[in-house]
Design an enzyme around this catalytic site. Structure first.
Site, PDB file in Angstrom:
ATOM      1  N   GLU A  14      30.546  52.546  25.205  1.00  0.00           N
ATOM      2  CA  GLU A  14      29.652  52.037  26.254  1.00  0.00           C
ATOM      3  C   GLU A  14      30.155  52.416  27.639  1.00  0.00           C
ATOM      4  O   GLU A  14      30.553  51.555  28.412  1.00  0.00           O
ATOM      5  CB  GLU A  14      29.504  50.517  26.111  1.00  0.00           C
TER       6      GLU A  14
ATOM      7  N   ARG B  40      30.466  54.213  34.404  1.00  0.00           N
ATOM      8  CA  ARG B  40      30.812  55.089  35.518  1.00  0.00           C
ATOM      9  C   ARG B  40      30.677  56.577  35.178  1.00  0.00           C
ATOM     10  O   ARG B  40      30.077  57.340  35.933  1.00  0.00           O
ATOM     11  CB  ARG B  40      32.274  54.816  35.939  1.00  0.00           C
TER      12      ARG B  40
ATOM     13  N   TYR C 157      38.598  48.279  46.585  1.00  0.00           N
ATOM     14  CA  TYR C 157      39.598  48.944  45.735  1.00  0.00           C
ATOM     15  C   TYR C 157      40.327  50.080  46.433  1.00  0.00           C
ATOM     16  O   TYR C 157      40.931  50.897  45.759  1.00  0.00           O
ATOM     17  CB  TYR C 157      38.917  49.610  44.525  1.00  0.00           C
TER      18      TYR C 157
ATOM     19  N   CYS D 165      30.330  44.256  60.136  1.00  0.00           N
ATOM     20  CA  CYS D 165      31.288  43.595  61.009  1.00  0.00           C
ATOM     21  C   CYS D 165      32.556  43.181  60.281  1.00  0.00           C
ATOM     22  O   CYS D 165      32.814  41.993  60.066  1.00  0.00           O
ATOM     23  CB  CYS D 165      30.616  42.400  61.682  1.00  0.00           C
TER      24      CYS D 165
HETATM   25  C1  LIG Z   1      32.551  47.607  32.754  1.00  0.00           C
HETATM   26  C2  LIG Z   1      32.517  47.725  31.285  1.00  0.00           C
HETATM   27  C3  LIG Z   1      32.175  48.941  30.697  1.00  0.00           C
HETATM   28  C4  LIG Z   1      31.932  50.199  31.494  1.00  0.00           C
HETATM   29  O1  LIG Z   1      33.060  50.622  32.173  1.00  0.00           O
HETATM   30  P1  LIG Z   1      33.044  52.035  32.931  1.00  0.00           P
HETATM   31  O2  LIG Z   1      34.398  52.146  33.496  1.00  0.00           O
HETATM   32  O3  LIG Z   1      31.993  51.964  33.963  1.00  0.00           O
HETATM   33  O4  LIG Z   1      32.773  53.076  31.907  1.00  0.00           O
HETATM   34  C5  LIG Z   1      32.091  48.982  29.332  1.00  0.00           C
HETATM   35  N1  LIG Z   1      32.334  47.883  28.569  1.00  0.00           N
HETATM   36  C6  LIG Z   1      32.661  46.706  29.108  1.00  0.00           C
HETATM   37  C7  LIG Z   1      32.919  45.540  28.232  1.00  0.00           C
HETATM   38  C8  LIG Z   1      32.773  46.582  30.475  1.00  0.00           C
HETATM   39  O5  LIG Z   1      33.126  45.415  31.009  1.00  0.00           O
END
Ligand SMILES: *Cc1c(COP(=O)(O)O)cnc(C)c1O
Length: 442
Positions: free
Chosen positions: A295, A298, A339, A366
């Site tokens: 999943e 980014r 970050y 601001c």
């Molecule tokens: C944020 C998240 C992702 C995606 O992370 P990326 O760094 O954007 O690929 C996938 N699984 C879970 C459980 C997340 O919290």
């Protein structure tokens, strides 16, 4: 090995046109800025579909693989529609994301609901709209979800989110798999959770284990370690409880190239490591090959997006930096102030071969921390120039706020010389539309 789209700094269709302006999806960025106004998020459809296909082809070597998109990186109906068309399911973390992908036409059986503090209402919605899997994060949620499921006379399909205890070298706030993390069950708590599911929570059906070790990851070995731990746990649970779990979800996390010095692995490298580790661990621990779920967020959407800003005031601090201010900043892209994230940019209407100046791009909000890019070399930036910041597809719009009561920016999708609005700009009326003045103040 083949290069993949997450390893690029810019959308694949980025080039200079004959007018000398930058274009993406064959749309002149200066014209887009004029037509829609700035700040403007631009998403390149070709890049998005390319990377979806990179991922699918990279993972096609494993038979039982399911791709999901982590919606939190960018959740809009049009983007969800494209991901759905490309065959992706969704990892969602709120009622809002669930509702968005549902309305966009997602196959809800391919949706996983995640999060460390899901509410009663969100769990109810998930059950009512047929979310395929819920990743249960903690004991409180096991109990709550079982109650909700029981009251609807349903059996809910779940995964257990576990903390594999892996440190990865990324920013502290985006590490999630280390031992002292707010996410998931500790390895030592799994047995108790499984016992509860098997003996008491009769409305829950456990299918597998889920982990996510962090974000903007450049090392591949952490995935190997993660998979080994997940498979080992599955084998151990089978041994101890005679429980056959056949799903593992390894999360997302693959990094992208924000600046020239970032060298993320390709989707092909990640897929090779994940599949090889999975096959080896399955062999080593003697389990049936599970269905694999990944999943990413980014690494799918970041490179597809750029943000256009108009350059305004500029000042030279005596014996200090030269600050060039744009008409957006931390409200449309909070990552630099949150970050210390770094970005790359170009001036859309000026070629790079002009004499370069070192400047710092400041936002309009601001806060002193509202600096988008420190010390970047650009051709002399002037008022009215269009600045194109690369790699803003992920965690920009999705983290955007109305700080300073500034309207959120609009978003366009570009492809083949066409641009279409996929998020309208907020109006001033939108900004006050939820405000209420109580009668007694009238
Ligand atoms: C944020 C998240 C992702 C995606 O992370 P990326 O760094 O954007 O690929 C996938 N699984 C879970 C459980 C997340 O919290």
């Amino acid at each position: 090995m083949k290069e993949s789209t997450n390893q690029l700094l810019k959308p694949v269709t980025t080039k200079r046109n004959t007018a000398g302006n930058l274009e993406i999806g064959s749309c002149d960025l200066v014209e887009l800025a004029e037509k829609y106004g700035t700040p403007l998020y631009v998403i390149d459809e070709t890049t998005l579909r390319n990377i979806c296909r990179d991922y699918k082809s990279a993972f096609s070597k494993y038979e039982k693989v399911n791709m999901m998109f982590a919606s939190k990186s960018l959740c809009t109906m049009a983007i969800s529609r494209i991901l759905h068309q490309e065959g992706f399911g969704f990892d969602v973390v709120s009622a809002g994301e669930m509702f968005t992908v549902y309305k966009a036409g997602a196959d809800m059986s391919k949706v996983l609901f995640n999060g460390n503090n899901k509410s009663f209402d969100e769990l109810t919605l998930a059950i009512l709209i047929g979310v395929g899997r819920i990743s249960v994060d903690n004991f409180f949620e096991l109990d709550l979800l079982n109650e909700v499921a029981k009251s609807h006379n349903k059996t809910v399909d779940i995964l257990l989110r576990i903390t594999p205890g892996i440190e990865c070298h990324t920013h502290e706030y985006i590490q999630t798999g280390h031992l002292d993390s707010k996410f998931g069950f500790d390895l030592t708590q799994i047995d108790e959770a499984v016992e509860l599911i098997l003996n008491s929570y009769t409305n829950l059906k456990l299918h597998g284990l889920h982990a996510h070790i962090g974000s903007q990851i450049f090392e591949t070995k952490v995935y190997h370690d993660e998979i080994e731990i997940l498979v080992k746990e599955i084998a151990r649970l089978d041994e101890k409880f005679n429980l056959k779990l056949d799903e593992i979800n390894v999360g997302g996390g693959l990094g992208v190239k924000y600046t020239g010095s970032d060298c993320p692995p390709s989707t092909y490298q990640i897929a090779d490591v994940i599949i090889k580790s999975l096959n080896e661990s399955v062999e080593k621990y003697g389990i049936e090959p599970p269905s694999l779920f990944i999943e990413p967020g980014r690494s799918i959407i970041s490179t597809c997006g750029v943000t256009l800003y108009t350059i305004g005031s500029s000042k030279q601090v005596p014996k200090g930096r030269r600050y060039v201010a744009v008409d957006g900043g931390m409200a449309d892209n909070p990552r630099p102030s949150m970050y210390q994230a770094e970005y790359t940019a170009e001036i859309a209407n000026k070629k790079e071969d002009a004499a370069l100046q070192t400047v710092t791009i400041a936002g309009r909000f601001c806060e002193s921390g509202d600096i988008l890019i420190k010390d970047i070399e650009l051709p002399e930036p002037e008022e009215g120039d269009i600045l194109c910041v690369y790699n803003t597809g992920a965690y920009n719009y999705s983290m955007a706020s109305n700080y300073n009561r500034v309207q959120k920016s609009q978003m366009v999708l570009v492809n083949n010389s066409k641009s279409d609005i996929i998020i309208n700009r907020e109006t001033l009326e939108d900004l006050i539309s939820h405000d209420v003045i109580p009668d007694r103040l009238k």
